[in-house]
Design a protein around this motif. Structure first.
Motif, mmCIF file in Angstrom:
data_model
loop_
_atom_site.group_PDB
_atom_site.id
_atom_site.type_symbol
_atom_site.label_atom_id
_atom_site.label_comp_id
_atom_site.label_asym_id
_atom_site.label_seq_id
_atom_site.Cartn_x
_atom_site.Cartn_y
_atom_site.Cartn_z
ATOM 1 N N TYR A 36 0.282 0.672 10.310
ATOM 2 C CA TYR A 36 -0.546 -0.127 9.421
ATOM 3 C C TYR A 36 -0.047 0.046 7.981
ATOM 4 O O TYR A 36 0.347 1.133 7.579
ATOM 5 N N LYS A 73 -1.244 -4.868 10.597
ATOM 6 C CA LYS A 73 -0.691 -4.055 11.679
ATOM 7 C C LYS A 73 0.672 -4.595 12.072
ATOM 8 O O LYS A 73 0.814 -5.770 12.416
ATOM 9 N N SER A 100 -0.142 4.914 8.720
ATOM 10 C CA SER A 100 -1.155 4.037 8.116
ATOM 11 C C SER A 100 -1.088 4.252 6.608
ATOM 12 O O SER A 100 -1.772 5.121 6.067
#
Length: 491
Positions: A36, A73, A100
């Motif tokens: 992410y 994503k 992320s």
């Protein structure tokens, strides 16, 4: 010169990891290898960010939500250096599986430090740290290049070893990937190697570059460790800076095979620049790295004030070596546009807009010899330095006008805010009405380009650089020819 994509500093402040997930729209499907990337854009210039993959190709255009946040994503992730752009801003981020990475970006400030948050943030923060450190050192290269060769060699190597030692301490008790380690080490090593390759040009200068052959035998010992085809580094600033200066250096050794031993080095000589293309073609096999270097070196040559015949000859020499059809079309178009910008031709009459939103044609506001210079809202150091330099030139050359043109496509409020924040005089501050087409027409491939015209808008110099150490001499010679200043030997 076109700026090569790099890991640029941006002003990011720490934000809670979960904070950005609230109210954000997720894009992408579900796979086992993913990452992410997201953030918040303060004072956005438009309503989207564009994500590029490790090959520099667009992955997606991601819309900002009502709070100017985004989250994306990436499925089927290929570990490597991705990049995000917004309104002319550019930021690279190292992504590996299950990362992320989050950040917060304020478009009004370009000099604050960058701090990532989220899983995978530590490695990106360290990478930014090494980049900024090397960028700072690179700015000191002119000062360091006054050292004698042995002293400079020792200084650069000690600095490199110190950075590597700090990195290895950082890795203690951390489970970072070998890929990340290789990226940081490459940043440290190739930054040092680039300094070594650039040093002879700064130390000897054009008049004594022949003495490059007299450097200590092991001065270029780093060359045994070079990977000319490091695909994963093909968009990495330190690596590209090294390759560019390395090619210049290798070609300089061959320059004197075709020139008198004591002749002044001419970086614009046709044979020297052809040799650079020959070297790129012979030692680099990776198509992306090779084509990029061929393109940038060709832009360097054709952008100088060569004859039309020389420009065409060099263009054909480049076309025979490049395998990128898009690049070849771009270069052909550039050479065609440069023909219209040759000395003695009229300046193309483009639409510009002043600070008060009044539209003009460029030629109609030129009433005496004029220097036209360019700046971008996305390069704080450049627009501050260019306006500072112009203020000095105004004192030295009161008989000349200066026209400042912002090259951005963004909303006028960003352009005007910079002018107001720095108290730039609003007189002679303009933007292009159609920036994309105007930059193409005037061949504005790099921001330090300036165009000098006479009172009739006839081009005197199509590709000057106000930061060049010889700029004042060039300008004085042009003005002497126009009888606007007396020759120095007349006094």
């Amino acid at each position: 010169m076109i700026e090569i994509h790099m890991l640029t500093k941006r002003f990011i402040v720490i934000i809670p990891f979960l904070f950005l997930f609230v109210g954000c729209h997720f894009k992408g499907s579900t796979t086992s290898e993913y990452a992410y990337v997201g953030g918040e854009i303060i004072n956005p210039k438009n309503k989207n960010v564009i994500l590029y993959n490790i090959e520099g190709k667009i992955v997606d255009s991601i819309a900002l939500d009502s709070s100017n946040r985004f989250i994306y994503k990436i499925d089927n992730l290929q570990p490597g250096l991705y990049s995000i752009t917004h309104g002319g801003e550019y930021q690279m981020v190292l992504l590996e599986a299950n990362d992320s990475i989050m950040f917060r970006l304020n478009t009004y400030d370009f000099d604050e430090s960058l701090v990532f948050t989220g899983h995978g943030s530590k490695k990106n923060n360290y990478l930014i740290k090494t980049y900024l450190s090397n960028e700072k050192e690179a700015k000191q290269l002119v000062k360091y290049s006054k050292m004698e060769p042995e002293e400079f060699d020792r200084f650069v190597e000690e600095r490199r070893q110190h950075q590597l030692s700090d990195f290895h301490k950082f890795l203690e008790n951390k489970n970072e990937s070998e890929f990340f380690k290789s990226i940081v080490e490459a940043n440290i090593n190739y930054s040092a190697y680039a300094d070594k390759e650039i040093y002879p040009f700064a130390y000897f200068g054009n008049n004594k570059l022949i003495h490059i052959k007299d450097l200590p035998e092991d001065f270029f010992g780093h060359r045994k460790d070079i990977d000319y085809n490091a695909t994963h580094l093909s968009r990495f600033f330190a690596y590209n800076r090294f390759l560019s200066s390395h090619i210049e250096n290798l070609a300089a050794h061959g320059y004197y095979d075709n020139n008198d031993f004591h002749s002044k080095f001419d970086r614009h000589a046709m044979n020297y620049n052809k040799l650079k293309l020959d070297l790129i073609d012979s030692i680099i096999s990776d198509e992306t790295i090779k084509n990029n270097l061929l393109k940038y070196k060709t832009i360097d040559y054709v952008s100088h004030n060569h004859t039309e015949a020389d420009a065409n000859t060099f263009l054909n020499y480049y076309i025979d070596k490049s395998s990128n059809d898009e690049d070849k079309a771009y270069m052909t178009d550039l050479v065609s546009n440069l023909k219209l910008l040759r000395r003695g031709n009229p300046l193309p009459n483009l639409a510009i807009v002043n600070y008060n939103d009044t539209e003009h044609l460029l030629n109609t506001i030129i009433v005496k010899p004029t220097i036209i210079f360019f700046w971008s809202s996305n390069s704080k150091s450049q627009y501050r330095n260019s306006h500072y330099m112009v203020n000095k030139l105004k004192t030295d050359f009161p008989q000349i006008d200066f026209i400042s043109i912002n090259v951005n496509d963004s909303d006028d409020k960003f352009w005007k805010q910079i002018i107001n924040n720095y108290n730039f005089p609003t007189v002679n501050e303009f933007k292009f009405k159609n920036s994309k087409q105007a930059r193409k027409t005037l061949a504005v491939n790099y921001l330090n380009k300036a165009i000098i015209v006479d009172e009739d808008s006839v081009i005197l110099h199509p590709n000057a650089n106000i930061f060049n150490s010889e700029f004042k001499v060039t300008l004085e010679e042009l003005l002497q020819k126009k009888h606007l200043i007396a020759r120095q030997d007349a006094f």
